[in-house]
Design a protein around this motif. Structure first.
Motif, PDB file in Angstrom:
ATOM      1  N   SER A   1       0.831  -1.206   0.000  1.00 16.24           N
ATOM      2  CA  SER A   1       0.000   0.000   0.000  1.00 16.24           C
ATOM      3  C   SER A   1       0.867   1.258   0.000  1.00 16.24           C
ATOM      4  CB  SER A   1      -0.952   0.001   1.192  1.00 16.24           C
ATOM      5  OG  SER A   1      -0.227  -0.043   2.407  1.00 16.24           O
TER       6      SER A   1
ATOM      7  N   ARG B   1       2.046   1.756  -3.534  1.00 15.88           N
ATOM      8  CA  ARG B   1       0.937   2.305  -4.321  1.00 15.88           C
ATOM      9  C   ARG B   1       0.804   3.800  -4.071  1.00 15.88           C
ATOM     10  NH1 ARG B   1      -2.922  -0.645  -2.266  1.00 15.88           N
ATOM     11  NH2 ARG B   1      -2.509  -2.391  -3.639  1.00 15.88           N
ATOM     12  N   ASP B   2       0.923   4.219  -2.814  1.00 11.78           N
ATOM     13  CA  ASP B   2       0.841   5.646  -2.494  1.00 11.78           C
ATOM     14  C   ASP B   2       1.954   6.435  -3.188  1.00 11.78           C
ATOM     15  OD1 ASP B   2      -1.347   5.137  -0.876  1.00 11.78           O
ATOM     16  OD2 ASP B   2      -0.188   5.173   0.991  1.00 11.78           O
TER      17      ASP B   2
ATOM     18  N   LEU C   1       3.519   5.592  -5.951  1.00  8.45           N
ATOM     19  CA  LEU C   1       3.251   5.612  -7.393  1.00  8.45           C
ATOM     20  C   LEU C   1       2.218   6.678  -7.746  1.00  8.45           C
ATOM     21  CD1 LEU C   1       3.246   1.781  -8.135  1.00  8.45           C
ATOM     22  CD2 LEU C   1       4.961   3.449  -8.845  1.00  8.45           C
ATOM     23  N   PHE C   2       1.153   6.771  -6.960  1.00 10.09           N
ATOM     24  CA  PHE C   2       0.144   7.795  -7.233  1.00 10.09           C
ATOM     25  C   PHE C   2       0.696   9.192  -6.999  1.00 10.09           C
ATOM     26  CE2 PHE C   2      -3.137   4.413  -6.967  1.00 10.09           C
ATOM     27  CZ  PHE C   2      -3.752   4.678  -8.171  1.00 10.09           C
TER      28      PHE C   2
ATOM     29  N   GLN D   1       3.764  10.106  -7.481  1.00 12.90           N
ATOM     30  CA  GLN D   1       4.617  10.417  -8.625  1.00 12.90           C
ATOM     31  C   GLN D   1       3.779  10.724  -9.858  1.00 12.90           C
ATOM     32  OE1 GLN D   1       8.046  10.859  -8.530  1.00 12.90           O
ATOM     33  NE2 GLN D   1       7.508  11.793 -10.483  1.00 12.90           N
ATOM     34  N   LEU D   2       2.689  10.014 -10.026  1.00 13.69           N
ATOM     35  CA  LEU D   2       1.779  10.301 -11.129  1.00 13.69           C
ATOM     36  C   LEU D   2       1.251  11.736 -11.033  1.00 13.69           C
ATOM     37  CD1 LEU D   2       0.165   9.278 -13.582  1.00 13.69           C
ATOM     38  CD2 LEU D   2      -1.570   8.490 -11.969  1.00 13.69           C
ATOM     39  N   GLU D   3       0.889  12.145  -9.826  1.00 14.83           N
ATOM     40  CA  GLU D   3       0.425  13.521  -9.631  1.00 14.83           C
ATOM     41  C   GLU D   3       1.537  14.526  -9.926  1.00 14.83           C
ATOM     42  OE1 GLU D   3      -1.297  13.974  -5.743  1.00 14.83           O
ATOM     43  OE2 GLU D   3      -2.648  12.283  -6.067  1.00 14.83           O
TER      44      GLU D   3
ATOM     45  N   ARG E   1       1.796  14.870 -13.597  1.00 14.57           N
ATOM     46  CA  ARG E   1       0.618  15.577 -14.104  1.00 14.57           C
ATOM     47  C   ARG E   1       0.677  17.071 -13.810  1.00 14.57           C
ATOM     48  NH1 ARG E   1      -3.764  15.488 -11.061  1.00 14.57           N
ATOM     49  NH2 ARG E   1      -5.276  16.898 -11.891  1.00 14.57           N
TER      50      ARG E   1
ATOM     51  N   SER F   1       9.091   3.806 -11.422  1.00 17.17           N
ATOM     52  CA  SER F   1       8.433   2.687 -12.084  1.00 17.17           C
ATOM     53  C   SER F   1       9.346   1.466 -12.172  1.00 17.17           C
ATOM     54  CB  SER F   1       7.987   3.108 -13.488  1.00 17.17           C
ATOM     55  OG  SER F   1       7.475   2.026 -14.198  1.00 17.17           O
TER      56      SER F   1
END
Length: 80
Positions: A6, A9-10, A12-13, A15-17, A20, A38
């Motif tokens: 978890s 996952r946090d 990764l999200f 880094q996605l933000e 973006r 990644s």
């Protein structure tokens, strides 16, 4: 940093933000960082798969993994 799925996952999200929300000036830097995150994540996930396969092979419970949090079992579905 913690060492659970978890938490990964946090990250990764997050880094996605960051990608973006990157500006034109730092987009290349954030994309490079995202690729690094990644690549490392992929290795962690593959090692978790090996760990689970090992537990299954020796007849143990995959829930013994320290990387993947075990969730409480759901009660059986009531199918009438």
């Amino acid at each position: 940093m913690k060492n659970k799925l978890s938490d990964l996952r946090d990250h990764l999200f997050a880094q996605l933000e960051a990608v973006r929300e990157a500006t034109d000036e730092n987009l290349a830097k954030e994309v490079y960082r995202a690729q690094s995150v990644s690549d490392i994540s992929r290795v962690l996930i593959e090692s978790a798969k090996v760990e689970i396969d090992y537990y299954r092979h020796i007849g143990g419970e995959p829930s013994a993994s320290t990387f993947i949090e075990s969730k409480p079992a759901l009660p059986p579905a009531n199918r009438s």
